[in-house]
Design a protein around this motif. Structure first.
Motif, short mmCIF file in Angstrom:
data_model
loop_
_atom_site.label_atom_id
_atom_site.label_comp_id
_atom_site.label_asym_id
_atom_site.label_seq_id
_atom_site.Cartn_x
_atom_site.Cartn_y
_atom_site.Cartn_z
N ASP A 112 5.98 3.92 5.08
CA ASP A 112 6.91 2.87 5.52
C ASP A 112 6.86 1.63 4.62
O ASP A 112 7.49 0.62 4.90
CB ASP A 112 6.66 2.49 6.98
CG ASP A 112 5.21 2.15 7.27
OD1 ASP A 112 4.31 2.77 6.67
OD2 ASP A 112 4.96 1.26 8.10
N HIS A 113 6.09 1.73 3.53
CA HIS A 113 5.99 0.62 2.56
C HIS A 113 6.33 1.09 1.15
O HIS A 113 6.88 0.33 0.37
CB HIS A 113 4.56 0.04 2.59
CG HIS A 113 4.19 -0.43 3.96
ND1 HIS A 113 4.25 -1.75 4.32
CD2 HIS A 113 3.82 0.26 5.06
CE1 HIS A 113 3.92 -1.85 5.60
NE2 HIS A 113 3.66 -0.65 6.08
N ASP A 136 0.12 -4.48 5.84
CA ASP A 136 -0.32 -3.92 7.13
C ASP A 136 -1.71 -4.41 7.53
O ASP A 136 -2.25 -3.94 8.54
CB ASP A 136 -0.30 -2.39 7.10
CG ASP A 136 1.00 -1.83 7.68
OD1 ASP A 136 1.77 -2.60 8.28
OD2 ASP A 136 1.23 -0.61 7.53
N HIS A 161 0.87 -1.18 0.00
CA HIS A 161 0.00 0.00 0.00
C HIS A 161 0.90 1.22 0.00
O HIS A 161 2.13 1.09 0.06
CB HIS A 161 -0.98 -0.01 1.18
CG HIS A 161 -0.32 0.03 2.53
ND1 HIS A 161 0.42 -1.01 3.04
CD2 HIS A 161 -0.30 1.00 3.48
CE1 HIS A 161 0.85 -0.69 4.26
NE2 HIS A 161 0.45 0.52 4.54
N HIS A 165 6.16 -5.89 9.74
CA HIS A 165 6.85 -5.14 10.80
C HIS A 165 7.29 -6.00 11.98
O HIS A 165 7.73 -5.46 13.01
CB HIS A 165 5.95 -4.01 11.31
CG HIS A 165 5.67 -2.97 10.27
ND1 HIS A 165 6.65 -2.42 9.49
CD2 HIS A 165 4.51 -2.39 9.87
CE1 HIS A 165 6.11 -1.54 8.66
NE2 HIS A 165 4.82 -1.51 8.85
ZN LIG Z 1 3.31 -0.10 7.95
#
Ligand SMILES: [Zn+2]
Length: 292
Positions: A122-123, A227, A118, A272
């Motif tokens: 952080d991706h 996520d 997505h 994560h």
């Molecule tokens: Zn994330």
């Protein structure tokens, strides 16, 4: 500094001769309250402790998948374009995917597909390098069309959150592959639109239905959750995070996929999770699910 910054784990093989390695591309520390959302601290704190700033020590995990003569990187980390203040608040160390690959002796130019679960920072932050060029010059970047549209949409909640600049630069370079729903990239590797966390979040299903003919060919399958389930701590399907844009949808799709993962014995990879992977999920007597 938290160490080691970059690591690659041993390969595991799945049905259809798919090999998967976890690449640890750095650390980050999401706010525990945001990460666990609706879950009260007395419940989540049985699983993990927050640091002195109320954050959790998590990792930026990528997968390096090899199948059918192609190399597929799943996720791009944060990249290097965050501000120093933002890196400090979110506890980001490392996070640049091409640097992480080179550190473990893998060539970013050898990657054929980059799956972006997505478009959160952080991706998708590492879709581009520090100079603003695609980090993976020979790759097609696989993003769900719903996600690309949401990034350009008019929902206030999403504005400034999605990596629109990265998306547009990859599109301009001719490297964007927008897909819809469930799509096979190569035999044994499929992306699956899940929604829930964001409008066009996608998971990755690993392992072919069509297994090999030799007795020692692997038959197992796996899932990378994105996520939708960021760590093993969030397997209880109602534990929605504050970052889930569509929590009702997230619970429904988690419930369906976690039940399949448990009943079919799929291995799980989490984007994560700081611990050993992959892990398996089992149903509990109370009707829930847990990592084993
Ligand atoms: Zn994330």
């Amino acid at each position: 500094m938290t160490s080691p910054l970059y690591e690659i784990e041993d390969a595991r093989r799945y049905a259809g001769d798919v090999s998967v390695r976890v690449v640890r591309a750095g650390w980050f520390r999401p706010d525990a309250g945001g990460f666990f959302g609706v879950v009260p601290r007395p419940l989540w704190s049985r699983l993990v402790e927050a640091d002195e700033r109320g954050r959790l020590v998590c990792r930026l995990n990528l997968l390096l998948v090899e199948a059918g003569g192609k190399r597929i990187l799943v996720e791009t980390g944060t990249g290097s374009r965050m501000t120093a203040k933002d890196r400090d608040i979110k506890g980001v160390e490392g996070g640049e995917p091409a640097v992480a690959l080179r550190a473990v002796d893998e060539d970013p130019a050898s990657v054929d597909f980059v799956v972006v679960s997505h478009l959160h920072y952080d991706h998708a932050g590492g879709m581009l390098d520090a100079e603003g060029r695609p980090s993976f010059p020979n790759a097609r970047y696989v993003v769900q069309r719903d996600e690309a549209e949401a990034a350009h949409g008019d929902e206030l909640r999403v504005q400034g959150i999605m990596e629109v600049e990265q998306l547009d630069a990859v599109r301009a370079s001719g490297q964007l592959a927008e897909v819809s729903g469930e799509v096979e990239l190569v035999n044994g590797v499929r992306v699956l639109r899940t929604g829930g966390h964001t409008r066009g979040s996608q998971a990755v299903l690993i392992g072919s239905d069509r297994t090999g003919s030799r007795a020692d060919d692997p038959t197992e399958r796996a899932i990378f959750w994105g996520d939708l389930i960021p760590t093993r701590w969030q397997i209880p399907v109602r534990w929605t995070s504050a970052y889930d844009d569509y929590p009702i949808e997230a619970i429904e799709v988690r419930n369906e996929l976690v039940a399949r993962a448990a009943s079919e014995g799929w291995w799980s990879y989490f984007t994560h999770d700081p611990g050993e992977m992959p892990v398996r999920i089992e149903a509990t007597e109370k009707g829930g699910f847990r990592a084993i």
